[in-house]
Design a protein around this motif. Structure first.
Motif, PDB file in Angstrom:
ATOM      1  N   ILE A 138      -0.100  10.661   2.145  1.00  0.00           N
ATOM      2  CA  ILE A 138       0.328  10.038   0.896  1.00  0.00           C
ATOM      3  C   ILE A 138       0.143   8.531   1.037  1.00  0.00           C
ATOM      4  O   ILE A 138       0.544   7.933   2.040  1.00  0.00           O
ATOM      5  N   THR A 139      -0.464   7.916   0.016  1.00  0.00           N
ATOM      6  CA  THR A 139      -0.706   6.476   0.025  1.00  0.00           C
ATOM      7  C   THR A 139       0.282   5.778  -0.907  1.00  0.00           C
ATOM      8  O   THR A 139       0.499   6.221  -2.033  1.00  0.00           O
ATOM      9  N   VAL A 140       0.862   4.693  -0.405  1.00  0.00           N
ATOM     10  CA  VAL A 140       1.784   3.862  -1.180  1.00  0.00           C
ATOM     11  C   VAL A 140       1.076   2.548  -1.498  1.00  0.00           C
ATOM     12  O   VAL A 140       0.465   1.939  -0.615  1.00  0.00           O
ATOM     13  N   TYR A 141       1.154   2.095  -2.755  1.00  0.00           N
ATOM     14  CA  TYR A 141       0.522   0.844  -3.169  1.00  0.00           C
ATOM     15  C   TYR A 141       1.593  -0.186  -3.538  1.00  0.00           C
ATOM     16  O   TYR A 141       2.679   0.173  -3.995  1.00  0.00           O
ATOM     17  N   GLY A 142       1.272  -1.454  -3.343  1.00  0.00           N
ATOM     18  CA  GLY A 142       2.213  -2.505  -3.709  1.00  0.00           C
ATOM     19  C   GLY A 142       1.863  -3.817  -3.047  1.00  0.00           C
ATOM     20  O   GLY A 142       0.697  -4.099  -2.758  1.00  0.00           O
ATOM     21  N   SER A 143       2.874  -4.628  -2.769  1.00  0.00           N
ATOM     22  CA  SER A 143       2.678  -5.920  -2.113  1.00  0.00           C
ATOM     23  C   SER A 143       3.719  -6.095  -1.003  1.00  0.00           C
ATOM     24  O   SER A 143       4.831  -5.552  -1.091  1.00  0.00           O
ATOM     25  N   ASP A 144       3.336  -6.827   0.028  1.00  0.00           N
ATOM     26  CA  ASP A 144       4.195  -7.055   1.201  1.00  0.00           C
ATOM     27  C   ASP A 144       4.708  -5.735   1.776  1.00  0.00           C
ATOM     28  O   ASP A 144       5.866  -5.609   2.192  1.00  0.00           O
ATOM     29  N   LEU A 145       3.832  -4.750   1.846  1.00  0.00           N
ATOM     30  CA  LEU A 145       4.227  -3.427   2.345  1.00  0.00           C
ATOM     31  C   LEU A 145       4.338  -3.397   3.869  1.00  0.00           C
ATOM     32  O   LEU A 145       4.771  -2.394   4.427  1.00  0.00           O
ATOM     33  N   GLU A 146       3.959  -4.487   4.533  1.00  0.00           N
ATOM     34  CA  GLU A 146       4.136  -4.535   5.984  1.00  0.00           C
ATOM     35  C   GLU A 146       5.603  -4.504   6.381  1.00  0.00           C
ATOM     36  O   GLU A 146       5.941  -4.266   7.548  1.00  0.00           O
ATOM     37  N   PHE A 147       6.489  -4.733   5.409  1.00  0.00           N
ATOM     38  CA  PHE A 147       7.916  -4.734   5.703  1.00  0.00           C
ATOM     39  C   PHE A 147       8.579  -3.380   5.447  1.00  0.00           C
ATOM     40  O   PHE A 147       9.796  -3.258   5.568  1.00  0.00           O
TER      41      PHE A 147
END
Length: 294
Positions: A138-147
């Motif tokens: 499953i792929t999650v999209y967004g921003s600052d996902l390194e956290f």
């Protein structure tokens, strides 16, 4: 005259050798007395509770770390004289700033600024009602996902289970990929949760999960084609490095840290492959770029 010239040559050689030893001794003394200083830190963008590593010198006497906004951290781990491990404290100024380390008698400030992250999930590659079989990705999209530090799913008994960020298939700034457990997954339609270091949570779409009927999908089975069995001899990776590889028998590039048998080399050139690395301790720093020699 010949003997005099030879004597003078020997005398000059002795003087030069003496100068070299003196210079080395001076360099050693300067290295030993370099003092308190911050060389670098990682990551340079953080959220509350984000694990960090600070590298520098003179850290054995550090008693306090000050973050932007005057927030002070006293709970940290000294890893020798040149490394500190610390979790980013709550309350760091939103505009960021430099980090300061202090001893009883002096302080040092970082040359680069720390910035603050803000995780936001904008979507998933699965839509409500989609069927998910154990082993699927499953792929999650967004921003600052390194956290993002974990994904919460249900185990076969219906109890919460966490997939740790270390087990993600891929983790980046704008997307991350995780794999659903093959067998230990609750059969039914329900909502999972995305968690971050700073306590944020994001709901996943309501998906229909079921365990895999066999050992999983062929595309998720690992097929190890090469292992670096001697990282010291073959060149262990470090931060901010460029790493080159070549094939056995190619002596044209002595900067390569490892060589591959011909059949492996052909696989690397013609097929998609993935690199799995083992970090040193709790440090998850990875090289910026990896290359192979043509």
């Amino acid at each position: 005259m010949k003997h005099i010239i030879n004597y003078l040559s020997a005398l000059i050689a002795v003087v030069l050798i003496g100068s070299v030893f003196t210079a080395c001794a001076d360099d050693d003394a300067q290295s030993a007395n370099v003092g308190l200083g911050i060389k670098t830190f990682f990551p340079t963008k953080v959220v509350t509770n984000q694990p960090m590593t600070i590298n520098g010198s003179g850290f054995d006497a550090v008693t306090e770390i000050e973050f932007p906004g005057g927030v002070k951290a006293t709970g940290f781990e000294l890893v020798g004289n040149d490394m500190i491990r610390v979790n980013a404290p709550a309350g760091i100024a939103s505009e960021g700033g430099n980090i300061i380390v202090r001893t009883a008698s002096e302080q040092a400030e970082s040359r680069i600024a720390l910035t603050i992250g803000n995780t936001n999930v904008t979507g998933f590659d699965k839509q409500p009602g989609d069927e998910i079989t154990g082993g699927d990705q499953i792929t999650v999209y967004g921003s600052d996902l390194e956290f993002v530090n974990s994904i919460e799913l249900l185990d076969a008994e219906g109890n919460p289970q966490l997939i740790d960020h270390k087990d993600f298939y891929r983790k980046g700034t704008n997307n991350l990929i995780f794999r659903v457990p093959t067998k230990n997954i609750f059969e039914g339609t329900w909502v999972g949760t995305v968690h971050t270091y700073d306590g944020k949570s994001f709901s996943m779409p309501e998906l229909a999960y079921k365990p895999a009927a066999d050992d999983g999908h062929w595309e998720t089975v690992k097929n190890v084609i090469w292992t670096n069995s001697d990282p010291d001899g073959n060149g262990a990776i470090s931060w901010n490095g460029t790493y080159r590889f070549t094939y056995e028998g190619n002596d044209g590039n002595n900067e390569c840290i490892a060589t591959f048998p011909a059949e492996i080399w052909e696989k690397l050139k013609s097929e998609k492959f993935y690199l799995r690395y083992k970090p040193a301790g709790d440090s998850y720093q990875v090289p910026m770029r990896m290359e192979h020699s043509a």
